[in-house]
Design a protein around this motif. Sequence first.
Motif, PDB file in Angstrom:
ATOM      1  N   ASP A 276      -7.455   8.969  -7.472  1.00 21.65           N
ATOM      2  CA  ASP A 276      -6.641   8.375  -8.528  1.00 21.65           C
ATOM      3  C   ASP A 276      -6.279   6.930  -8.193  1.00 21.65           C
ATOM      4  O   ASP A 276      -6.276   6.066  -9.069  1.00 21.65           O
ATOM      5  N   LEU A 277      -5.995   6.685  -6.933  1.00 24.88           N
ATOM      6  CA  LEU A 277      -5.584   5.350  -6.494  1.00 24.88           C
ATOM      7  C   LEU A 277      -6.773   4.432  -6.258  1.00 24.88           C
ATOM      8  O   LEU A 277      -6.668   3.213  -6.380  1.00 24.88           O
TER       9      LEU A 277
ATOM     10  N   ASP B 246       3.474   5.605  -5.763  1.00 22.28           N
ATOM     11  CA  ASP B 246       3.400   5.561  -7.228  1.00 22.28           C
ATOM     12  C   ASP B 246       2.341   6.535  -7.739  1.00 22.28           C
ATOM     13  O   ASP B 246       2.584   7.310  -8.676  1.00 22.28           O
ATOM     14  N   ALA B 247       1.159   6.482  -7.133  1.00 27.17           N
ATOM     15  CA  ALA B 247       0.059   7.345  -7.573  1.00 27.17           C
ATOM     16  C   ALA B 247       0.372   8.811  -7.310  1.00 27.17           C
ATOM     17  O   ALA B 247       0.193   9.669  -8.187  1.00 27.17           O
TER      18      ALA B 247
ATOM     19  N   ALA C 294       0.833  -1.205   0.000  1.00 32.26           N
ATOM     20  CA  ALA C 294       0.000   0.000   0.000  1.00 32.26           C
ATOM     21  C   ALA C 294       0.862   1.247   0.000  1.00 32.26           C
ATOM     22  O   ALA C 294       0.578   2.219  -0.708  1.00 32.26           O
TER      23      ALA C 294
ATOM     24  N   LEU D   2      -4.757   5.898   3.233  1.00 32.72           N
ATOM     25  CA  LEU D   2      -3.767   6.912   2.876  1.00 32.72           C
ATOM     26  C   LEU D   2      -3.157   7.536   4.128  1.00 32.72           C
ATOM     27  O   LEU D   2      -1.928   7.647   4.252  1.00 32.72           O
TER      28      LEU D   2
ATOM     29  N   ILE E 101      -5.349  12.235  -4.818  1.00 31.55           N
ATOM     30  CA  ILE E 101      -4.542  11.009  -4.757  1.00 31.55           C
ATOM     31  C   ILE E 101      -5.425   9.818  -4.405  1.00 31.55           C
ATOM     32  O   ILE E 101      -5.311   8.741  -4.998  1.00 31.55           O
TER      33      ILE E 101
ATOM     34  N   CYS F 298      -8.373   4.253  -3.302  1.00 26.82           N
ATOM     35  CA  CYS F 298      -8.247   3.696  -1.953  1.00 26.82           C
ATOM     36  C   CYS F 298      -9.065   4.547  -0.980  1.00 26.82           C
ATOM     37  O   CYS F 298      -9.565   5.613  -1.337  1.00 26.82           O
TER      38      CYS F 298
ATOM     39  N   TYR G 265       8.136  10.987  -1.203  1.00 22.18           N
ATOM     40  CA  TYR G 265       8.249  11.101  -2.666  1.00 22.18           C
ATOM     41  C   TYR G 265       9.633  11.612  -3.063  1.00 22.18           C
ATOM     42  O   TYR G 265      10.283  11.060  -3.966  1.00 22.18           O
TER      43      TYR G 265
ATOM     44  N   ARG H  61       2.215   1.709  -3.493  1.00 19.70           N
ATOM     45  CA  ARG H  61       1.166   2.066  -4.450  1.00 19.70           C
ATOM     46  C   ARG H  61       0.737   3.520  -4.271  1.00 19.70           C
ATOM     47  O   ARG H  61       0.490   4.226  -5.262  1.00 19.70           O
ATOM     48  N   ILE H  62       0.681   3.956  -3.047  1.00 23.11           N
ATOM     49  CA  ILE H  62       0.338   5.356  -2.793  1.00 23.11           C
ATOM     50  C   ILE H  62       1.435   6.280  -3.337  1.00 23.11           C
ATOM     51  O   ILE H  62       1.153   7.298  -3.975  1.00 23.11           O
TER      52      ILE H  62
END
Length: 201
Positions: free
Chosen positions: A37-38, A15-16, A9, A45, A34, A40, A59, A12-13
Amino acid sequence: MPRKRTPDAHDRILDAAGGLFDRYGVHAVGMQQIIDDLGCGKQLLYREFASKDKLVVAYLERCTQDWDRTFARALAAAATPEEQLVEVVRAVQTMVPGTRGCSLRNTHAEFPDPEHPAHQVSLEHFKAVREQLRELARRTSAADPDRLGDRIMLIIDGVYASGATLGATGTAEEAVALARDVIRIETSLPVAESEIPADVR
């Protein structure tokens, strides 16, 4: 008891969020965007990143890791420090995301407050890159290796700036040629016959 971080997770967060930050800029992207887009939940998050600042720092730290891997590959691609410097310049074109240039440089500009963690992470990265290039230049025969390292960094800055507007591939080719010229001047290396235009040999 707080739930443990889920690596999948978490990544993936990142990445998004990274894709959105690279495309639109950090300030322009909200946490809800975010989440949407994800796909979730908000709870997931905020379990992984308690605030947007923490997400932005993660990031940026990922961006610095990308640079370190790119730098290591460039060193492995050439045998001499002079050619390694050239390979670093060549490799930068692979790190220009979308049309916005360098993620770390963009974020640094978005957070001018020296106390903000995003500003601090990006600034420390640039200091580290400068020292990496200077250290590599010190392995050459350059009379002033620190100056050579700084000039290579300026060329890299140009790739990020011009690559975003003129295209990374063509800009990188010119940057590589410029890097070779600068290294030749700084180290007094002779011009290889293969690099001399046929009509002037």
